[in-house]
Design an enzyme around this catalytic site. Structure first.
Site, mmCIF file in Angstrom:
data_model
loop_
_atom_site.group_PDB
_atom_site.id
_atom_site.type_symbol
_atom_site.label_atom_id
_atom_site.label_comp_id
_atom_site.label_asym_id
_atom_site.label_seq_id
_atom_site.Cartn_x
_atom_site.Cartn_y
_atom_site.Cartn_z
ATOM 1 N N LYS A 1 25.183 -53.005 52.624
ATOM 2 C CA LYS A 1 26.190 -53.897 52.056
ATOM 3 C C LYS A 1 26.356 -55.105 52.977
ATOM 4 O O LYS A 1 26.879 -54.985 54.085
ATOM 5 C CB LYS A 1 27.551 -53.205 51.916
ATOM 6 C CG LYS A 1 28.489 -54.043 51.031
ATOM 7 C CD LYS A 1 29.935 -53.649 51.128
ATOM 8 C CE LYS A 1 30.647 -54.292 52.274
ATOM 9 N NZ LYS A 1 30.714 -55.767 52.208
ATOM 10 N N GLU B 1 39.071 -52.520 63.811
ATOM 11 C CA GLU B 1 40.006 -51.936 62.840
ATOM 12 C C GLU B 1 39.225 -51.287 61.697
ATOM 13 O O GLU B 1 39.539 -50.176 61.260
ATOM 14 C CB GLU B 1 40.942 -53.005 62.260
ATOM 15 C CG GLU B 1 41.903 -53.639 63.254
ATOM 16 C CD GLU B 1 41.215 -54.604 64.222
ATOM 17 O OE1 GLU B 1 40.241 -55.271 63.820
ATOM 18 O OE2 GLU B 1 41.630 -54.674 65.396
ATOM 19 N N CYS C 1 30.259 -61.666 68.647
ATOM 20 C CA CYS C 1 30.987 -60.544 69.252
ATOM 21 C C CYS C 1 30.854 -60.582 70.763
ATOM 22 O O CYS C 1 31.706 -60.079 71.476
ATOM 23 C CB CYS C 1 30.500 -59.229 68.671
ATOM 24 S SG CYS C 1 28.731 -59.170 68.525
#
Ligand code: ADP
Length: 500
Positions: free
Chosen positions: A193, A249, A302
């Site tokens: 995805k 999260e 990141c």
């Protein structure tokens, strides 16, 4: 006034790419979502809709997992000569190289990154990863192990099965390559995805994989949203493993949802990486490294070097240099070859970054440069440097994921290491010094998966990448990157002659 020479030398603006793939790719077929739904993907430089893309949900994920399951359980892919798998991955790379300009333009259109970055950075690194893993396909093997007793014991390294792969929007092509490379080399099959902000290049790569002759069902791509399509991949009992890159999260949600089926998980999450400049460093190189370290990809990395620790004796002069460099950074149209910084990916990211800039000011840090929107259309933000930042401020602790640098001062190495490690993250770090002993000492003491010395953002497909602490677990790239896609089987054979 432009002269003839100016005109001849003027770099060409890249052409807008055609958008060819917008449907789901399942079992080798291009199909609409079962619900018939689509979602918009936008150009972050203009805020205009560029395509409607099929919106997969649980029903489509189920079909994709069935296709991947069948391709793994009874198809040719895991059973074929491993060298042939490697050859097909190389074929995919040849096709990518054949369309490299169009792919770069498509990446830029959907994500907003400068087309030259995509063309010279993202895609070459993606090819590096795919070709590196193509080379591994026929080199994955177990061991023979001496055990007590009259036994012959050996291990086999076997593909884990169907891999669910969920990727973010910051490096769509590169993240696809980092995920597909080890999965394909080991003989896994894939349900991917892409991020809802940037589905287009992943779909294009799926088309090229099909053209390369990678069998139907080996790669399936289901664009859609996280809580629907993403969650369906995580919960599906037919998926053996989930590889996820994104926010902490979301990783926590995925971990909880994967608990029911005890799926194997690998995570590559966020960071707040310390970039440390000692007074004895090559300061011009360190300033260039600090600049790239924070601003590469609009700060949407990141491993961004978002906490710049500068030794006190050089602090003020060094800050002057990086502020001047930030002011001269070219922000604008991603299709202009002179552009160094494009827009942030969407309104939500733009708002989040502007919120952190406001909070930095409000908490008492000095905004030495930047801090404002550029223009009125598109999600452009000025390269921003905060000085007088204290460790406890939000801009020093939380991942901003934008072009916002926090500069912190230090004087003592032990204190520096303690502060650099005082974070929940541990993805990357860098040290700039001419003192070789200090470089290795600090590199050893930093709790991070990658430490760069006198460089920043140096990637190679052979070098493992991943996080300590809340920056994730498991590694991508290198031989370690195969581990998440392999099971180890131990076979023990009695050597006692029959009848004894
Ligand atoms: P970011 O903040 O960088 O957008 P996210 O973690 O939200 O990071 O998104 C990374 C990827 O995870 C995207 O493909 C997104 O659609 C997907 N995702 C978001 N929420 C979920 C979820 N609950 N389950 C599975 N995937 C999710």
């Amino acid at each position: 006034m432009a002269t003839v020479t100016d005109v001849r030398n003027a770099p060409k603006k890249a052409a807008l790419p055609q958008i060819r793939q917008t449907q789901l790719f399942i079992g080798g077929q291009w199909i609409p979502a079962k619900s018939g739904k689509t979602f918009e993907t936008c150009n972050p430089a203009t805020e205009e809709v560029i395509a409607q893309v099929a919106e997969g949900d649980a029903a489509d994920v189920d079909a994709a997992v069935r296709a991947a399951r069948e391709a793994f359980d009874s198809g040719p892919w895991p059973r074929m000569n491993a060298r042939e798998r490697g050859r097909l991955i190389h074929k995919l790379c040849d096709l990518i190289e054949g369309e490299i300009d169009e792919l770069a333009a498509l990446e830029s259109l959907d994500n907003g990154k400068p087309v030259s970055d995509a063309r010279l950075g993202d895609i070459p690194l993606a090819l590096d990863a795919l070709r590196y893993y193509a080379g591994w396909a026929d080199k994955i093997h177990g061991q023979t192990i001496p055990v007590s007793g009259n036994f012959f014991t050996y291990t086999r390294r076997e593909a884990v099965g169907v891999a669910g792969q969920i990727i973010p929007w910051n490096f769509p092509i590169l993240m696809t390559a980092w995920k597909w490379g080890p999965a394909l080399a080991t003989g896994c099959t894939v349900v991917m995805k892409p991020a809802e902000q940037t589905p287009l290049t992943c779909l294009r790569l799926a088309r090229l994989a099909q053209k390369a002759g990678i069998p139907d069902g080996v790669i399936n791509v289901v664009p859609g949203f996280g809580p629907t399509a993403g969650a369906a991949i995580v919960k599906h009992p037919g998926v053996d493993k989930v590889a996820f890159t994104g926010s902490g999260e979301t990783a926590q949600i995925i971990m909880r949802q994967a608990a029911d089926s005890l799926k194997r998980l690998t995570f590559e999450l966020g960071g707040k990486s310390p970039n440390i400049v000692f007074a004895d460093a090559d300061l011009a190189a360190a300033a260039a490294g600090a600049h790239v370290g924070i601003y590469l990809n609009q700060g949407q990395c990141c491993c961004a070097g978002s906490r710049l620790f500068v030794e006190d004796s050089i602090h003020d002069a060094f800050v002057d240099t990086i502020v001047a460099m930030s002011r001269s950074r070219k922000v604008g149209d991603p299709f202009d070859p002179a552009t160094e910084q494009g827009p942030q990916v969407d309104q939500a990211q733009f708002d989040k970054i502007m919120g952190y800039i406001a909070q930095g000011k409000q908490e008492g840090a000095t905004c030495a440069t930047g801090g404002k929107r550029v223009g009125t259309k598109g999600f452009f933000i000025e390269p921003t440097v905060f000085t007088n930042v204290k460790d406890e401020m939000a801009i020093a602790r939380e991942e901003i994921f934008g072009p916002v640098l926090s500069v912190l001062k230090f004087s003592d190495t032990d204190e520096l290491v303690r502060r650099a490690n005082a974070t929940n993250f541990g993805l990357a770090a860098a040290v700039w010094t001419r003192d070789i002993a200090r470089a290795h000492d600090v590199a050893r003491r930093l709790r991070a998966g990658t430490v760069w010395v006198n460089c920043y953002d140096v990637f190679d497909a052979a070098a493992p990448f991943g996080g300590y602490k809340r920056s994730g677990f498991g590694r991508e790239l290198g031989e370690r990157g195969l581990d998440g896609y392999l099971e180890t089987k131990t076979v023990t054979v009695s050597l006692d002659p029959p009848g004894r």
